[in-house]
Design an enzyme around this catalytic site. Sequence first.
Site, PDB file in Angstrom:
ATOM      1  N   TYR A  15       0.837  -1.213   0.000  1.00 46.85           N
ATOM      2  CA  TYR A  15       0.000   0.000   0.000  1.00 46.85           C
ATOM      3  C   TYR A  15       0.866   1.254   0.000  1.00 46.85           C
ATOM      4  O   TYR A  15       0.708   2.142  -0.852  1.00 46.85           O
ATOM      5  CB  TYR A  15      -0.930   0.010   1.228  1.00 46.85           C
ATOM      6  CG  TYR A  15      -1.535   1.372   1.515  1.00 46.85           C
ATOM      7  CD1 TYR A  15      -2.469   1.932   0.644  1.00 46.85           C
ATOM      8  CD2 TYR A  15      -1.145   2.118   2.639  1.00 46.85           C
ATOM      9  CE1 TYR A  15      -3.014   3.197   0.893  1.00 46.85           C
ATOM     10  CE2 TYR A  15      -1.685   3.375   2.887  1.00 46.85           C
ATOM     11  CZ  TYR A  15      -2.613   3.912   2.017  1.00 46.85           C
ATOM     12  OH  TYR A  15      -3.141   5.159   2.254  1.00 46.85           O
ATOM     13  N   LYS A  46       1.370   4.235  -2.835  1.00 43.44           N
ATOM     14  CA  LYS A  46       1.088   5.662  -2.598  1.00 43.44           C
ATOM     15  C   LYS A  46       2.356   6.492  -2.857  1.00 43.44           C
ATOM     16  O   LYS A  46       2.287   7.576  -3.431  1.00 43.44           O
ATOM     17  CB  LYS A  46       0.590   5.881  -1.163  1.00 43.44           C
ATOM     18  CG  LYS A  46      -0.784   5.319  -0.873  1.00 43.44           C
ATOM     19  CD  LYS A  46      -1.926   5.951  -1.676  1.00 43.44           C
ATOM     20  CE  LYS A  46      -2.220   7.372  -1.280  1.00 43.44           C
ATOM     21  NZ  LYS A  46      -3.449   7.883  -1.959  1.00 43.44           N
TER      22      LYS A  46
HETATM   23  P1  NAD Z   1     -11.535   4.378   1.474  1.00 43.33           P
HETATM   24  O1  NAD Z   1     -10.989   3.023   1.165  1.00 43.33           O
HETATM   25  O2  NAD Z   1     -12.534   4.532   2.565  1.00 43.33           O
HETATM   26  O3  NAD Z   1     -12.211   4.986   0.169  1.00 43.33           O
HETATM   27  C1  NAD Z   1     -11.625   4.877  -1.108  1.00 43.33           C
HETATM   28  C2  NAD Z   1     -12.679   5.269  -2.142  1.00 43.33           C
HETATM   29  O4  NAD Z   1     -12.074   5.167  -3.438  1.00 43.33           O
HETATM   30  C3  NAD Z   1     -13.902   4.334  -2.146  1.00 43.33           C
HETATM   31  O5  NAD Z   1     -15.087   5.096  -2.213  1.00 43.33           O
HETATM   32  C4  NAD Z   1     -13.708   3.507  -3.402  1.00 43.33           C
HETATM   33  O6  NAD Z   1     -14.924   3.075  -3.980  1.00 43.33           O
HETATM   34  C5  NAD Z   1     -12.964   4.480  -4.297  1.00 43.33           C
HETATM   35  N1  NAD Z   1     -12.180   3.788  -5.319  1.00 43.33           N
HETATM   36  C6  NAD Z   1     -11.310   2.765  -5.127  1.00 43.33           C
HETATM   37  N2  NAD Z   1     -10.799   2.363  -6.307  1.00 43.33           N
HETATM   38  C7  NAD Z   1     -11.347   3.179  -7.254  1.00 43.33           C
HETATM   39  C8  NAD Z   1     -11.204   3.272  -8.668  1.00 43.33           C
HETATM   40  N3  NAD Z   1     -10.403   2.431  -9.341  1.00 43.33           N
HETATM   41  N4  NAD Z   1     -11.889   4.232  -9.322  1.00 43.33           N
HETATM   42  C9  NAD Z   1     -12.713   5.082  -8.655  1.00 43.33           C
HETATM   43  N5  NAD Z   1     -12.904   5.023  -7.321  1.00 43.33           N
HETATM   44  C10 NAD Z   1     -12.221   4.082  -6.630  1.00 43.33           C
HETATM   45  O7  NAD Z   1     -10.255   5.295   1.698  1.00 43.33           O
HETATM   46  P2  NAD Z   1     -10.020   6.513   2.708  1.00 43.33           P
HETATM   47  O8  NAD Z   1      -9.558   5.982   3.997  1.00 43.33           O
HETATM   48  O9  NAD Z   1     -11.182   7.418   2.626  1.00 43.33           O
HETATM   49  O10 NAD Z   1      -8.764   7.191   2.007  1.00 43.33           O
HETATM   50  C11 NAD Z   1      -8.940   8.146   0.960  1.00 43.33           C
HETATM   51  C12 NAD Z   1      -7.578   8.613   0.497  1.00 43.33           C
HETATM   52  O11 NAD Z   1      -6.870   9.202   1.585  1.00 43.33           O
HETATM   53  C13 NAD Z   1      -6.687   7.498  -0.044  1.00 43.33           C
HETATM   54  O12 NAD Z   1      -5.978   8.013  -1.143  1.00 43.33           O
HETATM   55  C14 NAD Z   1      -5.754   7.190   1.112  1.00 43.33           C
HETATM   56  O13 NAD Z   1      -4.531   6.707   0.642  1.00 43.33           O
HETATM   57  C15 NAD Z   1      -5.619   8.550   1.751  1.00 43.33           C
HETATM   58  N6  NAD Z   1      -5.323   8.560   3.198  1.00 43.33           N
HETATM   59  C16 NAD Z   1      -6.100   7.839   4.058  1.00 43.33           C
HETATM   60  C17 NAD Z   1      -5.846   7.927   5.432  1.00 43.33           C
HETATM   61  C18 NAD Z   1      -6.683   7.180   6.442  1.00 43.33           C
HETATM   62  O14 NAD Z   1      -6.347   7.172   7.625  1.00 43.33           O
HETATM   63  N7  NAD Z   1      -7.783   6.553   6.060  1.00 43.33           N
HETATM   64  C19 NAD Z   1      -4.789   8.715   5.897  1.00 43.33           C
HETATM   65  C20 NAD Z   1      -4.024   9.414   4.968  1.00 43.33           C
HETATM   66  C21 NAD Z   1      -4.305   9.336   3.624  1.00 43.33           C
HETATM   67  O1  DAU Z   2      -1.138   6.533   8.428  1.00 44.34           O
HETATM   68  C1  DAU Z   2      -2.133   6.721   7.477  1.00 44.34           C
HETATM   69  C2  DAU Z   2      -2.716   5.387   7.075  1.00 44.34           C
HETATM   70  O2  DAU Z   2      -3.495   4.927   8.173  1.00 44.34           O
HETATM   71  C3  DAU Z   2      -3.576   5.458   5.815  1.00 44.34           C
HETATM   72  O3  DAU Z   2      -2.762   5.836   4.736  1.00 44.34           O
HETATM   73  C4  DAU Z   2      -4.223   4.103   5.529  1.00 44.34           C
HETATM   74  O4  DAU Z   2      -5.096   4.218   4.410  1.00 44.34           O
HETATM   75  C5  DAU Z   2      -5.017   3.688   6.736  1.00 44.34           C
HETATM   76  O5  DAU Z   2      -5.559   2.397   6.533  1.00 44.34           O
HETATM   77  C6  DAU Z   2      -4.139   3.687   8.002  1.00 44.34           C
HETATM   78  O6  DAU Z   2      -3.172   2.611   7.955  1.00 44.34           O
HETATM   79  P1  DAU Z   2      -2.829   1.742   9.254  1.00 44.34           P
HETATM   80  O7  DAU Z   2      -2.273   0.455   8.820  1.00 44.34           O
HETATM   81  O8  DAU Z   2      -2.067   2.531  10.250  1.00 44.34           O
HETATM   82  O9  DAU Z   2      -4.343   1.556   9.843  1.00 44.34           O
HETATM   83  P2  DAU Z   2      -5.113   0.307  10.455  1.00 44.34           P
HETATM   84  O10 DAU Z   2      -6.398   0.831  10.999  1.00 44.34           O
HETATM   85  O11 DAU Z   2      -5.171  -0.838   9.509  1.00 44.34           O
HETATM   86  O12 DAU Z   2      -4.196  -0.121  11.680  1.00 44.34           O
HETATM   87  C7  DAU Z   2      -3.885   0.777  12.726  1.00 44.34           C
HETATM   88  C8  DAU Z   2      -2.946   0.062  13.675  1.00 44.34           C
HETATM   89  O13 DAU Z   2      -3.672  -0.993  14.337  1.00 44.34           O
HETATM   90  C9  DAU Z   2      -1.778  -0.618  13.005  1.00 44.34           C
HETATM   91  O14 DAU Z   2      -0.633  -0.521  13.835  1.00 44.34           O
HETATM   92  C10 DAU Z   2      -2.207  -2.069  12.867  1.00 44.34           C
HETATM   93  C11 DAU Z   2      -3.076  -2.266  14.091  1.00 44.34           C
HETATM   94  N1  DAU Z   2      -4.182  -3.238  13.926  1.00 44.34           N
HETATM   95  C12 DAU Z   2      -5.027  -3.062  12.869  1.00 44.34           C
HETATM   96  C13 DAU Z   2      -6.071  -3.944  12.665  1.00 44.34           C
HETATM   97  C14 DAU Z   2      -7.003  -3.777  11.478  1.00 44.34           C
HETATM   98  C15 DAU Z   2      -4.364  -4.266  14.838  1.00 44.34           C
HETATM   99  O15 DAU Z   2      -3.612  -4.401  15.815  1.00 44.34           O
HETATM  100  N2  DAU Z   2      -5.396  -5.148  14.619  1.00 44.34           N
HETATM  101  C16 DAU Z   2      -6.246  -5.032  13.568  1.00 44.34           C
HETATM  102  O16 DAU Z   2      -7.165  -5.887  13.427  1.00 44.34           O
END
Ligand code: NAD
Ligand code: DAU
Length: 356
Positions: free
Chosen positions: A158, A162
């Site tokens: 992932y 990115k």
């Molecule tokens: P998410 O997985 O909840 O949502 C992703 C969205 O993208 C979904 O609605 C999905 O349908 C759409 N999508 C996926 N593939 C697609 C495609 N091929 N064409 C069109 N749409 C598509 O993700 P999120 O957590 O909301 O993250 C959004 C963005 O922010 C991502 O780029 C992620 O890398 C970034 N980001 C997320 C976090 C976090 O903590 N969640 C932190 C920093 C950055």
């Molecule tokens: O830092 C930003 C990122 O944060 C985003 O870019 C990603 O899209 C988002 O998914 C998130 O990534 P993480 O891997 O940090 O998030 P996640 O919620 O999957 O996990 C948070 C922490 O918790 C990580 O250290 C793994 C741990 N974890 C996660 C899951 C799902 C567990 O211990 N058990 C679990 O079941």
Amino acid sequence: MSDTHILITGGAGFIGSHLVRHFLNAYPSYTITNLDSLTYAGNLVNLRDVEHLGNYRFVKGDITDAPFIENLFSENRFDGVIHLAAESHVDRSIASPLEFVTTNVIGTVNLLDAARRCWAGDFSGKRFYHISTDEVYGSLGREGIFTEETPYDPHSPYSASKASSDHFVRAWHDTYGLPVVISNCSNNYGPCQFPEKLIPLFINNIRLKKPLPVYGKGENIRDWLWVIDHASAIDVIYHRGNNGETYNIGGHNEWTNIDLIRLLCVIMDRKLGREPGESAKLITYVTDRAGHDLRYAIDSSKLQRELGWAPSIRFEEGLERTVEWYLDNQEWLDQVTSGAYRDYYEKMYSSSGAGS
Ligand code: NAD
Ligand code: DAU
């Protein structure tokens, strides 16, 4: 009356849906087109309260489909793009890395190239804003903090995808002069996050009295930000950030996973009227995630100093509000975990093209 038209990709996902709502509320004179392919993570229910607005349009489409994207850009006069569509879950990237390369790298390049061609000759007033993650910087030890100058060192499929997409965005700026901006944000939390990520997964498991799978010893550290604060940071950067620049976004809010999980258990016991300590009994230590980054911590002082952004709420309050939202919306949780909403969208949008 402004005629600004912004394309937001991934607007049916977690952060995207908060961003679409934020822009529709803050800028009623803008037109917002939400492009989303509605993968398992995309859910139009997230936008039910704003979907009726005249300046909002949803288009179902895939960013990896180059002719479709090219067409979308030639048929619309977008002034800006805010690109969030991505595969976003680290564990899924370990299981299916190629999907991440396809969506996150090829999809981003398709959008960059369509914007370049469509805007060719006149980039004035245009902006391509790429939403990225702090994970591109790799893993910190106990000391240190990620700044905009920290060298990229991604470890998971992932974060590598990115990081790659960030490099392509900079390449389109340096080679073609595309007006781009990038932000790298820390872990978001709040309503509408798919229950595969730590906080909503554990809320769902606690309510169902299922085990809470803590990876390794639970000592990994994440820097948590309220998702609505991320949306406000994106607003500020979209409107006032400098072309070619990167901005880190984070809440100065580091928690070990196990401390966060214990706090969540306390809040859940209270909200569900359970005995203190009951939810914590569900904690189960499991095999660690492969290549698990130890610690993320973001220095967002550039954004705070140059553009005046600051997070709005403390984590304890945000976590409490998050728990309340999921408990008030258990139907949402049941639907996204049962796949019922996906069956509905399969029926609604089984033919390709614009959804509405
Ligand atoms: P998410 O997985 O909840 O949502 C992703 C969205 O993208 C979904 O609605 C999905 O349908 C759409 N999508 C996926 N593939 C697609 C495609 N091929 N064409 C069109 N749409 C598509 O993700 P999120 O957590 O909301 O993250 C959004 C963005 O922010 C991502 O780029 C992620 O890398 C970034 N980001 C997320 C976090 C976090 O903590 N969640 C932190 C920093 C950055
Ligand atoms: O830092 C930003 C990122 O944060 C985003 O870019 C990603 O899209 C988002 O998914 C998130 O990534 P993480 O891997 O940090 O998030 P996640 O919620 O999957 O996990 C948070 C922490 O918790 C990580 O250290 C793994 C741990 N974890 C996660 C899951 C799902 C567990 O211990 N058990 C679990 O079941």
